[in-house]
Scaffold this motif. Structure first.
Motif, PDB file in Angstrom:
ATOM      1  N   ALA A 110      -3.157  -3.888   5.070  1.00 28.28           N
ATOM      2  CA  ALA A 110      -2.031  -3.995   4.135  1.00 28.28           C
ATOM      3  C   ALA A 110      -1.621  -5.453   3.966  1.00 28.28           C
ATOM      4  CB  ALA A 110      -0.860  -3.150   4.620  1.00 28.28           C
ATOM      5  N   SER A 111      -1.706  -6.227   5.047  1.00 21.53           N
ATOM      6  CA  SER A 111      -1.388  -7.654   4.978  1.00 21.53           C
ATOM      7  C   SER A 111      -2.445  -8.403   4.171  1.00 21.53           C
ATOM      8  CB  SER A 111      -1.313  -8.247   6.388  1.00 21.53           C
ATOM      9  OG  SER A 111      -0.283  -7.648   7.146  1.00 21.53           O
ATOM     10  N   LEU A 112      -3.699  -8.012   4.335  1.00 23.38           N
ATOM     11  CA  LEU A 112      -4.789  -8.651   3.602  1.00 23.38           C
ATOM     12  C   LEU A 112      -4.580  -8.523   2.096  1.00 23.38           C
ATOM     13  CD1 LEU A 112      -7.714  -9.946   3.959  1.00 23.38           C
ATOM     14  CD2 LEU A 112      -8.566  -7.627   3.542  1.00 23.38           C
ATOM     15  N   MET A 113      -4.055  -7.391   1.652  1.00 24.07           N
ATOM     16  CA  MET A 113      -3.938  -7.138   0.218  1.00 24.07           C
ATOM     17  C   MET A 113      -2.518  -7.332  -0.304  1.00 24.07           C
ATOM     18  SD  MET A 113      -4.536  -3.024   0.394  1.00 24.07           S
ATOM     19  CE  MET A 113      -3.287  -1.851   0.946  1.00 24.07           C
ATOM     20  N   HIS A 114      -1.637  -7.918   0.503  1.00 24.35           N
ATOM     21  CA  HIS A 114      -0.225  -7.976   0.106  1.00 24.35           C
ATOM     22  C   HIS A 114       0.007  -8.797  -1.160  1.00 24.35           C
ATOM     23  CE1 HIS A 114      -0.146 -11.998   1.945  1.00 24.35           C
ATOM     24  NE2 HIS A 114       1.024 -12.171   1.391  1.00 24.35           N
ATOM     25  N   ASP A 115      -0.879  -9.747  -1.470  1.00 25.10           N
ATOM     26  CA  ASP A 115      -0.733 -10.591  -2.662  1.00 25.10           C
ATOM     27  C   ASP A 115      -1.755 -10.271  -3.749  1.00 25.10           C
ATOM     28  OD1 ASP A 115       1.483 -12.090  -2.071  1.00 25.10           O
ATOM     29  OD2 ASP A 115       0.398 -13.837  -1.327  1.00 25.10           O
ATOM     30  N   ILE A 116      -2.443  -9.151  -3.643  1.00 27.01           N
ATOM     31  CA  ILE A 116      -3.556  -8.863  -4.539  1.00 27.01           C
ATOM     32  C   ILE A 116      -3.110  -8.680  -5.993  1.00 27.01           C
ATOM     33  CG2 ILE A 116      -3.600  -6.324  -4.384  1.00 27.01           C
ATOM     34  CD1 ILE A 116      -6.697  -6.654  -3.869  1.00 27.01           C
ATOM     35  N   GLY A 117      -1.834  -8.399  -6.197  1.00 26.57           N
ATOM     36  CA  GLY A 117      -1.333  -8.204  -7.551  1.00 26.57           C
ATOM     37  C   GLY A 117      -0.654  -9.415  -8.157  1.00 26.57           C
ATOM     38  N   GLY A 185       0.867   3.111   2.197  1.00 28.20           N
ATOM     39  CA  GLY A 185       2.281   3.193   2.558  1.00 28.20           C
ATOM     40  C   GLY A 185       2.771   1.904   3.187  1.00 28.20           C
ATOM     41  N   ALA A 186       1.950   1.329   4.075  1.00 26.12           N
ATOM     42  CA  ALA A 186       2.330   0.064   4.713  1.00 26.12           C
ATOM     43  C   ALA A 186       2.385  -1.074   3.703  1.00 26.12           C
ATOM     44  CB  ALA A 186       1.338  -0.269   5.822  1.00 26.12           C
ATOM     45  N   PHE A 187       1.607  -0.974   2.632  1.00 29.87           N
ATOM     46  CA  PHE A 187       1.604  -1.988   1.574  1.00 29.87           C
ATOM     47  C   PHE A 187       2.899  -1.959   0.757  1.00 29.87           C
ATOM     48  CE2 PHE A 187       0.846  -2.791  -2.969  1.00 29.87           C
ATOM     49  CZ  PHE A 187       0.382  -4.099  -2.937  1.00 29.87           C
ATOM     50  N   LEU A 188       3.527  -0.779   0.644  1.00 34.20           N
ATOM     51  CA  LEU A 188       4.691  -0.602  -0.228  1.00 34.20           C
ATOM     52  C   LEU A 188       5.968  -1.161   0.407  1.00 34.20           C
ATOM     53  CD1 LEU A 188       3.911   2.997  -1.507  1.00 34.20           C
ATOM     54  CD2 LEU A 188       4.195   0.980  -2.970  1.00 34.20           C
ATOM     55  N   LYS A 189       6.201  -2.455   0.219  1.00 29.08           N
ATOM     56  CA  LYS A 189       7.409  -3.064   0.786  1.00 29.08           C
ATOM     57  C   LYS A 189       8.674  -2.594   0.072  1.00 29.08           C
ATOM     58  CE  LYS A 189       6.519  -7.524   0.647  1.00 29.08           C
ATOM     59  NZ  LYS A 189       6.710  -8.961   0.943  1.00 29.08           N
ATOM     60  N   SER A 236      13.310   6.536  -5.309  1.00 28.67           N
ATOM     61  CA  SER A 236      13.543   5.473  -4.321  1.00 28.67           C
ATOM     62  C   SER A 236      13.401   6.066  -2.927  1.00 28.67           C
ATOM     63  CB  SER A 236      14.942   4.881  -4.506  1.00 28.67           C
ATOM     64  OG  SER A 236      15.222   3.921  -3.520  1.00 28.67           O
ATOM     65  N   PHE A 237      12.618   5.389  -2.070  1.00 30.14           N
ATOM     66  CA  PHE A 237      12.360   5.871  -0.716  1.00 30.14           C
ATOM     67  C   PHE A 237      12.580   4.746   0.290  1.00 30.14           C
ATOM     68  CE2 PHE A 237      10.310   8.901  -3.365  1.00 30.14           C
ATOM     69  CZ  PHE A 237      10.224  10.088  -2.646  1.00 30.14           C
ATOM     70  N   TYR A 238      12.818   5.139   1.536  1.00 33.69           N
ATOM     71  CA  TYR A 238      12.837   4.149   2.613  1.00 33.69           C
ATOM     72  C   TYR A 238      11.399   3.780   2.957  1.00 33.69           C
ATOM     73  CZ  TYR A 238      17.776   5.252   3.164  1.00 33.69           C
ATOM     74  OH  TYR A 238      19.124   5.413   2.935  1.00 33.69           O
ATOM     75  N   ARG A 239      11.238   2.626   3.555  1.00 30.87           N
ATOM     76  CA  ARG A 239       9.898   2.106   3.830  1.00 30.87           C
ATOM     77  C   ARG A 239       9.108   2.919   4.846  1.00 30.87           C
ATOM     78  NH1 ARG A 239      10.791  -4.396   4.861  1.00 30.87           N
ATOM     79  NH2 ARG A 239      10.740  -5.045   2.662  1.00 30.87           N
ATOM     80  N   HIS A 240       7.796   2.876   4.668  1.00 33.05           N
ATOM     81  CA  HIS A 240       6.891   3.214   5.768  1.00 33.05           C
ATOM     82  C   HIS A 240       7.180   2.169   6.857  1.00 33.05           C
ATOM     83  CE1 HIS A 240       3.244   3.594   8.106  1.00 33.05           C
ATOM     84  NE2 HIS A 240       2.811   4.596   7.343  1.00 33.05           N
ATOM     85  N   PRO A 241       7.405   2.573   8.098  1.00 31.46           N
ATOM     86  CA  PRO A 241       7.791   1.608   9.137  1.00 31.46           C
ATOM     87  C   PRO A 241       6.866   0.395   9.263  1.00 31.46           C
ATOM     88  CG  PRO A 241       8.061   3.831   9.942  1.00 31.46           C
ATOM     89  CD  PRO A 241       7.384   3.955   8.603  1.00 31.46           C
ATOM     90  N   LEU A 242       5.566   0.603   9.086  1.00 30.91           N
ATOM     91  CA  LEU A 242       4.636  -0.509   9.269  1.00 30.91           C
ATOM     92  C   LEU A 242       4.754  -1.553   8.157  1.00 30.91           C
ATOM     93  CD1 LEU A 242       1.446   1.328  10.602  1.00 30.91           C
ATOM     94  CD2 LEU A 242       3.313   0.255  11.887  1.00 30.91           C
ATOM     95  N   ALA A 243       5.437  -1.212   7.065  1.00 35.23           N
ATOM     96  CA  ALA A 243       5.678  -2.200   6.009  1.00 35.23           C
ATOM     97  C   ALA A 243       6.548  -3.342   6.529  1.00 35.23           C
ATOM     98  CB  ALA A 243       6.330  -1.545   4.795  1.00 35.23           C
ATOM     99  N   TYR A 244       7.396  -3.057   7.518  1.00 34.83           N
ATOM    100  CA  TYR A 244       8.210  -4.117   8.118  1.00 34.83           C
ATOM    101  C   TYR A 244       7.331  -5.147   8.828  1.00 34.83           C
ATOM    102  CZ  TYR A 244      12.649  -1.676   7.304  1.00 34.83           C
ATOM    103  OH  TYR A 244      13.740  -1.095   6.714  1.00 34.83           O
ATOM    104  N   LEU A 245       6.235  -4.680   9.419  1.00 33.91           N
ATOM    105  CA  LEU A 245       5.328  -5.602  10.105  1.00 33.91           C
ATOM    106  C   LEU A 245       4.513  -6.417   9.106  1.00 33.91           C
ATOM    107  CD1 LEU A 245       4.032  -3.359  13.045  1.00 33.91           C
ATOM    108  CD2 LEU A 245       5.917  -5.011  13.052  1.00 33.91           C
TER     109      LEU A 245
END
Length: 445
Positions: A110-117, A185-189, A236-245
């Motif tokens: 998810a971190s690898l692709m965080h800027d892909i857009g 889910g982890a990608f969706l900040k 609107s949803f709360y984050r997947h927890p790993l999105a915080y990481l």
């Protein structure tokens, strides 16, 4: 939210779950996600997209590609360290076959692709697309779109565009890259739609995470993951927890490494590095070793490595201490906003803004980016709409020959046609956007 559901290996098109215990350990599903990103054309284009210094003529500064790789390394470490403790807290996860490396793989990918857009020319590229529809020639489309569709355009968001790239179906390819839902889910900040805009001060409301064109894909993913709904009146949803990481990995890298770039380029004096970073590394620095390093780049690299290590420790500790609140959706800030070095981080960012992000070189090239993106959007959107209306000129036909086939899908929806062009322009590298602009303006043949 519960971890068993949040770690879903399901992919688009699956009719049933993918149990962790049945996975091939030599090619785990979460590892497949990483591989698919690495081999994607959208990821390759990051090698020629701006991180800090647009279109830098040096070979030192970071591009979006090198930045993304570094964020992935930090994210993988964060995930593994958090995962190790979570497996102790939830023994059933280990019984189901999950390992701490799974957490590392999810966060790392998810971190690898965080800027892909992200469009060309850094964050100014996002603003340039938005300004074209808000105050430029694209304003004429406002009354022809729904409020949410128009908001997608005037607040064009790289995170939402990334989700589009990762999940968008096209002929013969359903579900885009078909990544596991846990990784998506982890990608969706910012797991919400573009309206209402910033309804609360919760971190998830800072931006938005999907365009209206990907609404159904978004809903399928968050439902499968069991992500907690935040609002009953909007999507609107709360984050997947790993999105915080993932967010923490990005925050750590851009705070420290952009600062390092500024120092090595001479935009910030080396003395500031020690003054500002010593507060982060005072408990781990070996002053004798620091002074024994003969070259500035080595001294700064040493400080950078120590600072990243300190902030990784902080992010892990804060996540684990607040895991229950994160799962319940009541943790309202980023991890680093809660760390004991918050003031030092803000000082570093403030100096970076003044000395790097607002430097003459950066501003001049961002201005050029605004004009280039506006012109590209104008030419391609006009040509595509004229073709749809049967009013295309010879010039429009020639322009559309430059548009790849996958972006010429005929659509009766104005919104879809506009998004096709925005998607095409946003995936351009900096250099390709400049070359295409020159061709359209007749400056090169």
């Amino acid at each position: 939210m519960n971890w068993e559901q949040l770690l879903s290996l399901k992919r688009f098109g699956d009719t049933q779950k993918r149990p962790r215990a049945t996975q091939d350990e030599t090619r785990l599903g979460f590892d497949v996600d990483f591989d698919r990103i690495i081999f994607s054309s959208a990821f390759r284009s990051l090698q020629d997209k701006t991180q800090v210094i647009p279109l830098s003529e040096t070979d030192f500064v970071h591009t979006r590609l090198t930045h993304s790789l570094e964020v992935s390394v930090v994210g993988r470490t964060l995930g593994r360290r958090v995962g190790k403790v979570l497996l102790e807290r939830y023994p059933k996860l280990e019984e189901l076959g999950y390992t701490f490396n799974d957490f590392g793989a999810i966060v790392g990918t998810a971190s690898l692709m965080h800027d892909i857009g992200n469009p060309p020319f850094g964050h100014s590229g996002e603003k340039a697309i938005g300004e074209y529809f808000k105050t430029g020639n694209g304003l004429k489309y406002k009354d022809l779109l729904s409020d949410k569709e128009y908001q997608d355009l005037i607040d064009f968001e790289g995170n939402a565009n990334g989700f589009k790239i990762l999940t968008e179906s096209r002929e013969g390819i359903s579900g885009g890259l078909r990544l596991s839902y846990a990784t998506l889910g982890a990608f969706l900040k910012y797991p919400k739609e573009s309206l209402p805009k910033k309804p609360t001060n919760h971190i998830v409301d800072k931006k938005y995470g999907f365009f209206q064109s990907e609404k159904e894909a978004f809903l399928e993913i968050v439902e499968d993951l069991g992500m907690k709904q935040k609002s009953n009146s909007a999507i609107s949803f709360y984050r997947h927890p790993l999105a915080y990481l993932v967010e923490a990995a990005d925050d750590i890298c851009y705070t420290i490494i952009d600062f390092e770039d500024g120092i090595n380029l001479g935009l910030i004096e080396e003395e500031f590095a020690l003054e500002y970073m010593i507060k982060l590394v005072k408990d781990t620095i070996d002053i004798k070793k620091y002074h024994s390093l003969q070259h500035k780049t080595d001294r700064i690299s040493y400080l950078r490595a120590l600072a990243i290590g300190v902030l990784i420790n902080e992010a892990v500790a804060i996540f684990l201490a607040n895991e229950e609140a994160i799962l319940n959706g009541t943790f309202e800030r980023s991890l680093l906003d809660r760390c004991k070095y918050e003031a030092q981080i803000k000082d570093i960012i403030k100096l970076s803004v003044a000395k790097i992000y607002k430097s003459k070189d950066v501003v001049e090239k961002e201005i050029a980016g605004y004009r280039i993106i506006a012109d590209l959007l104008d030419v391609f959107v006009t040509a595509l709409n004229n073709k749809f209306d049967g009013k295309e000129s010879n010039f429009d036909d020639l322009v559309l020959n430059l548009l790849p086939e996958e972006y010429q899908t005929e659509s009766i929806s104005l919104y879809q046609r506009i998004m096709q062009v925005c998607s095409y322009v946003s995936r351009m590298s900096d250099s390709y956007a400049i070359r295409t602009h020159k061709k359209l303006k007749g400056n090169i043949i």
